[in-house]
Design an enzyme around this catalytic site. Structure first.
Site, PDB file in Angstrom:
ATOM      1  N   LYS A  76     -57.815 -35.391  69.746  1.00 13.01           N
ATOM      2  CA  LYS A  76     -59.242 -35.724  69.700  1.00 13.01           C
ATOM      3  C   LYS A  76     -59.605 -36.482  70.978  1.00 13.01           C
ATOM      4  O   LYS A  76     -58.829 -37.335  71.441  1.00 13.01           O
ATOM      5  CB  LYS A  76     -59.474 -36.604  68.469  1.00 13.01           C
ATOM      6  N   SER A 151     -65.439 -36.806  61.793  1.00 11.55           N
ATOM      7  CA  SER A 151     -65.765 -36.576  63.181  1.00 11.55           C
ATOM      8  C   SER A 151     -64.693 -35.830  63.967  1.00 11.55           C
ATOM      9  O   SER A 151     -64.977 -35.323  65.048  1.00 11.55           O
ATOM     10  CB  SER A 151     -66.013 -37.917  63.867  1.00 11.55           C
ATOM     11  N   SER A 175     -62.635 -39.421  58.750  1.00 12.14           N
ATOM     12  CA  SER A 175     -62.729 -38.397  59.803  1.00 12.14           C
ATOM     13  C   SER A 175     -61.499 -37.548  60.028  1.00 12.14           C
ATOM     14  O   SER A 175     -61.554 -36.603  60.812  1.00 12.14           O
ATOM     15  CB  SER A 175     -63.128 -39.037  61.126  1.00 12.14           C
TER      16      SER A 175
HETATM   17  N1  GLN Z   1     -68.193 -39.690  58.506  1.00 13.12           N
HETATM   18  C1  GLN Z   1     -67.917 -41.084  58.623  1.00 13.12           C
HETATM   19  C2  GLN Z   1     -68.925 -41.740  59.524  1.00 13.12           C
HETATM   20  O1  GLN Z   1     -69.786 -41.068  59.958  1.00 13.12           O
HETATM   21  C3  GLN Z   1     -66.521 -41.311  59.077  1.00 13.12           C
HETATM   22  C4  GLN Z   1     -66.348 -41.367  60.545  1.00 13.12           C
HETATM   23  C5  GLN Z   1     -64.933 -41.590  60.965  1.00 13.12           C
HETATM   24  O2  GLN Z   1     -64.032 -41.691  60.140  1.00 13.12           O
HETATM   25  N2  GLN Z   1     -64.752 -41.735  62.258  1.00 13.12           N
HETATM   26  O3  GLN Z   1     -68.862 -42.897  59.776  1.00 13.12           O
END
Ligand code: GLN
Length: 482
Positions: A76, A151, A175
């Site tokens: 990532k 994400s 994420s």
């Molecule tokens: N979807 C969650 C958010 O928008 C998790 C994001 C993440 O784990 N980086 O915060």
């Protein structure tokens, strides 16, 4: 692409080589990534040089080589690789080059892994669909009309489309687990502190952890073992034997907080969940109900704590220290103009929210309360872990959704309902594929007549702090061996 375990076996017996694996990885990328857009950058030249070297080493040393030698891996793009672009999915870092390696990258390289490229993400890991990337969304390889989740959507898609056997993501509120569920993969969020955060772009420092996407639990465990461990560069890291009381068993007692999963979950997702419960019972595990009433407050606490940490962590992108710098008449003007054009909508929304909850007049009412709720959630969960070994939840309430379907931020946030309590309490969680549900072209469950697509959904095992190995143990029994 095949699993790491299979690649390794073939590399050792000589029936396949790292050079072939890397060439195959780039062939898949060339063929599919124009549409999928899992990658922001690829490192073909470097990867081929390393692959040739790895191929030679296998010929000379066979199994007496590091565990990931020659294995193609994707990262990532909020994980720093020295000399490579580190965008965080943001325009503000579009031309920023990392000046050092993240600890996880150093460890992967020491284990012989070949990093083939950097994957797409929601800007600074804020989102659940990769639609918030400044560089355009990633498509779900299972159904390209749908999001891969986020994400870490690019990493999930890179594995799901067959470019790499495994990839790293980061998980602040789900994420890794949510995109793993949407793409039919294993995804793992370690115990807080098990993996160094040095060289990861900070989102919510008390929540962030890096972890693997893979096809099997064994592969995820191998990657985790390679990247985990105490690191002098991250003082929150812990030793592997910090929690000696968490043991392995033949069969486990598994707790289900039924009250928590009644509302807002698609009916057929619940059916897949119940089938998994039956499979656990059939395998000899004991299943019982538990009560975690505070988990329902998880989202509310997360959307206070996380933006608070975001607002402070993202203060560093000021137009002076990193990346984009827009000219202005005064220093303040530079800050404001750079941040105005450099950050996307979602990032700005969270910085505003975070600054608000941390402001003098509201700190106690919001941030203080959220931290108190977090502590109570920890206590509630540790009480439950006195009577069960593992807590079971769906990973997400729905399968992958079509692009644009969650354009209201609040409805997107609800996708995280089952994942954020894990980050708030710091415990480890493993998402494994549990089955599929069918959706038609209008995103309704397929009826008798309507045709549709089978979409993967996952279930999530949660263990007490330090119970990482217990999760892998149960995960291997329930996923890898069937
Ligand atoms: N979807 C969650 C958010 O928008 C998790 C994001 C993440 O784990 N980086 O915060």
């Amino acid at each position: 692409m095949e699993t790491i375990a299979t690649l390794r076996r073939k590399f050792i017996d000589g029936s396949y080589t790292p050079l072939q694996a890397v060439e195959d990885a780039f062939a898949v990328i060339a063929q599919k990534d124009g549409e999928i857009h899992a990658f922001l950058d690829t490192y073909r030249e470097d990867a081929l040089v390393q692959a040739k070297d790895a191929t030679k080493r296998y010929a000379e040393q066979g199994s007496d080589t590091p565990p990931l030698l020659g294995v193609p891996i994707a990262l990532k793009n909020n994980i720093l690789v020295k000399g490579k672009r580190a965008t965080g999915g943001s325009k503000i870092l579009e031309h920023y080059t990392a000046t050092y390696d993240a600890t996880v990258v150093r460890k992967l390289q020491e284990a012989g892994a070949i990093i083939v490229g950097a994957t797409n993400l929601d800007e600074f890991a804020m989102g659940g669909s990769t639609e918030n990337s400044a560089f355009g969304p990633t498509k779900n390889p299972v159904d390209t009309t749908r999001v891969p989740g986020g994400s870490s959507g690019g990493s999930a898609a890179a594995v799901a489309m067959g470019a790499v056997p495994a990839a790293l993501g980061t998980d602040t509120g789900g994420s890794i687990r949510q995109p793993a569920s949407y793409c039919g993969l294993v995804g793992y969020k370690p115990t807080y502190g098990a993996v160094s955060r040095s060289g990861l772009m900070a989102m919510g420092s008390s929540l962030d952890q890096a972890g693997p996407f893979a096809h099997t639990v064994s592969d995820a465990q191998l990657l985790h073992t390679v990247i985990a461990g105490r690191d002098p560069l991250d003082s929150t890291t812990i030793d592997e034997d910090t929690y000696p009381e968490v043991t392995l068993k033949e069969t486990y007692t598994i707790g289900i907080p039924r009250d928590f999963i009644q509302e807002g979950v698609d009916e057929d997702v619940l059916e897949v969940f119940e089938e998994h419960v039956s499979a656990l019972k059939a395998a000899g595990h004991t299943v019982r109900d538990v009560s975690l009433p505070l988990f329902e407050k998880g989202l509310a606490a997360y959307y206070v704590v996380m933006p608070a940490e975001v607002s402070s962590n993202l203060a560093r992108y000021d137009g002076i220290r990193y990346g984009l710098s827009v000219e202005g008449d005064t220093l303040l003007d530079v800050y404001q103009k750079t941040r105005a054009v450099g950050f996307g909508e979602e990032v700005k929304r969270r910085i505003l929210l975070g600054t608000y909850v941390l402001s003098a007049g509201y700190y106690d009412a919001y941030y203080g309360k959220a931290e108190a709720a977090r502590e109570l959630m920890r206590q509630e969960l540790s009480d439950v872990f006195r009577i069960v070994d593992i807590v079971l939840l769906p990973t997400t309430p729905t399968p992958a959704f079509p692009f644009g379907a969650q354009s209201d931020p609040l409805s997107m946030y609800k996708q995280d309902i089952f994942t954020v309590p894990v980050n708030l309490t710091g415990v480890p969680a493993l998402s494994i594929p549990a089955g599929t549900v069918c959706r038609d072209a209008t995103n309704k469950p397929c009826g008798e007549q309507s045709q549709g697509t089978q979409l993967p959904v996952g279930v999530q095992y949660i263990a007490p702090h330090g119970g990482d190995t217990r999760l892998f143990d149960l995960g291997k029994k329930m996923h890898d061996q069937v």
